[in-house]
Scaffold this active site. Structure first.
Site, PDB file in Angstrom:
ATOM      1  N   GLY A   9     -17.668  95.612  72.894  1.00 39.63           N
ATOM      2  CA  GLY A   9     -16.515  96.195  73.573  1.00 39.63           C
ATOM      3  C   GLY A   9     -16.541  97.692  73.385  1.00 39.63           C
ATOM      4  N   GLU A  87     -20.863  97.674  63.358  1.00 35.82           N
ATOM      5  CA  GLU A  87     -21.480  98.918  63.868  1.00 35.82           C
ATOM      6  C   GLU A  87     -22.944  98.646  64.236  1.00 35.82           C
ATOM      7  OE1 GLU A  87     -19.432 101.212  64.485  1.00 35.82           O
ATOM      8  OE2 GLU A  87     -17.810 101.066  63.022  1.00 35.82           O
ATOM      9  N   GLN A  89     -24.447  98.752  66.893  1.00 34.17           N
ATOM     10  CA  GLN A  89     -25.084  99.692  67.840  1.00 34.17           C
ATOM     11  C   GLN A  89     -25.982 100.690  67.113  1.00 34.17           C
ATOM     12  OE1 GLN A  89     -21.789  99.754  67.182  1.00 34.17           O
ATOM     13  NE2 GLN A  89     -21.196 101.835  66.617  1.00 34.17           N
TER      14      GLN A  89
HETATM   15  C1  LIG Z   1     -19.143 106.388  71.943  1.00 33.71           C
HETATM   16  C2  LIG Z   1     -19.887 106.779  70.694  1.00 33.71           C
HETATM   17  C3  LIG Z   1     -19.394 106.425  69.457  1.00 33.71           C
HETATM   18  N1  LIG Z   1     -20.052 106.806  68.343  1.00 33.71           N
HETATM   19  C4  LIG Z   1     -19.514 106.418  67.029  1.00 33.71           C
HETATM   20  C5  LIG Z   1     -18.081 106.771  66.762  1.00 33.71           C
HETATM   21  C6  LIG Z   1     -17.679 105.749  65.723  1.00 33.71           C
HETATM   22  O1  LIG Z   1     -18.047 106.257  64.439  1.00 33.71           O
HETATM   23  C7  LIG Z   1     -18.531 104.527  66.074  1.00 33.71           C
HETATM   24  C8  LIG Z   1     -17.767 103.440  66.804  1.00 33.71           C
HETATM   25  O2  LIG Z   1     -16.895 102.834  65.894  1.00 33.71           O
HETATM   26  P1  LIG Z   1     -15.722 101.824  66.378  1.00 33.71           P
HETATM   27  O3  LIG Z   1     -15.398 101.089  65.110  1.00 33.71           O
HETATM   28  O4  LIG Z   1     -16.268 100.937  67.439  1.00 33.71           O
HETATM   29  O5  LIG Z   1     -14.591 102.663  66.857  1.00 33.71           O
HETATM   30  O6  LIG Z   1     -19.564 105.007  66.932  1.00 33.71           O
HETATM   31  C9  LIG Z   1     -21.234 107.493  68.429  1.00 33.71           C
HETATM   32  O7  LIG Z   1     -21.862 107.795  67.408  1.00 33.71           O
HETATM   33  N2  LIG Z   1     -21.730 107.856  69.642  1.00 33.71           N
HETATM   34  C10 LIG Z   1     -21.095 107.524  70.791  1.00 33.71           C
HETATM   35  O8  LIG Z   1     -21.577 107.877  71.887  1.00 33.71           O
END
Ligand SMILES: Cc1cn([C@H]2C[C@H](O)[C@@H](COP(=O)(O)O)O2)c(=O)[nH]c1=O
Ligand SMILES: Nc1ncnc2c1ncn2[C@@H]1O[C@H](COP(=O)(O)OP(=O)(O)O)[C@@H](O)[C@H]1O
Length: 215
Positions: A9, A87, A89
């Site tokens: 999400g 996290e 990603q």
């Molecule tokens: C869009 C985006 C996000 N991030 C980072 C910012 C936050 O530290 C995390 C997401 O954490 P959440 O628990 O889902 O709010 O990701 C990033 O590094 N780069 C991006 O483009």
């Protein structure tokens, strides 16, 4: 049958909260999990939600072998009934492959949580690999909303309050941080038009504002 599930999400849609709930419900029934995270805002080795809950986690390092971590843990007599990766990603593609191997070769469920796309609407490598490998991709039920009232599907980055589309892919941060680097969730239309809440309210009688109240 054990599964690799990707709960995905936008930022701020409740992913970490759900991860903590899954952990709570399983540990309440005597199950033991391994929790991985990387670059949580609460600091190293933490999985935190904006609702105030936080738990300890294994901070994933560059090049760390997550399958190897589980094998070592089990061979030293440890238990692992499930794995949570928050996290996700931020994990490397190889680390997602290792999580898939945990499911297939060790018969352990893996629940991964992460944002799909970055501030440029491009897939994070870890999220791309999860979409490619997951048994299921689940979109969270709680909708984060764009300022216009539509479902937020995209993440915008702001620097000094202004939306940007260039910069490093990874910059740890939070929503509602207008001073330095911050983030705001938007619908696709307003992400494409680079219209954040601040810039929209600065515009005079913007036709982009959808009616939130139906009359
Ligand atoms: C869009 C985006 C996000 N991030 C980072 C910012 C936050 O530290 C995390 C997401 O954490 P959440 O628990 O889902 O709010 O990701 C990033 O590094 N780069 C991006 O483009
Ligand atoms: N004060 C609050 N009261 C109720 N719910 C809140 C509050 N603050 C945050 N939330 C909920 O927490 C969600 C964010 O949860 P979190 O797990 O931190 O998100 P994510 O991990 O997806 O970034 C918000 O979408 C909202 O539903």
């Amino acid at each position: 049958m054990p599964e690799l599930v990707f709960f995905s999400g936008t930022m701020d849609c409740g992913k970490s909260t759900l991860a903590l709930q899954i952990e709570h419900n399983r540990s309440a029934r005597g199950l033991q999990g391994i929790i991985f995270t990387r670059d949580d805002r609460a600091g190293e080795g933490k999985l935190s939600s904006r609702l105030g809950l936080v738990t300890d986690a294994v901070e994933v390092e560059d090049g760390q072998d997550l399958y190897g971590y589980l094998v070592d843990h089990l061979s030293q007599g440890g238990r692992a009934d499930y794995v949570i990766a928050d996290e996700a990603q931020f994990l490397a593609e190889e680390q997602i492959d290792q999580l898939a191997r945990v499911v297939d070769d060790l018969d352990i469920d893996v629940y991964a949580f992460g944002i799909t796309t970055d501030f440029r609407s491009k897939l994070f490598p870890g999220s791309q690999r999860l979409v490619e490998l997951a048994d299921r991709v689940e979109v969270l039920q709680v909708e984060a909303l764009c300022w216009c009232g539509a479902r937020a599907t995209h993440n915008a980055r702001t620097v000094g309050g202004v939306m940007v589309v260039e910069g490093a892919q990874v910059v740890v941060g939070d929503v509602d941080q207008a001073d330095t680097v911050g983030y705001e969730v938007l619908c696709r239309r307003h992400h494409r038009r680079r219209m954040t809440a601040a810039s929209a309210h600065a515009a005079v009688l913007s036709p982009d504002v959808l009616p939130v109240n139906s009359g």
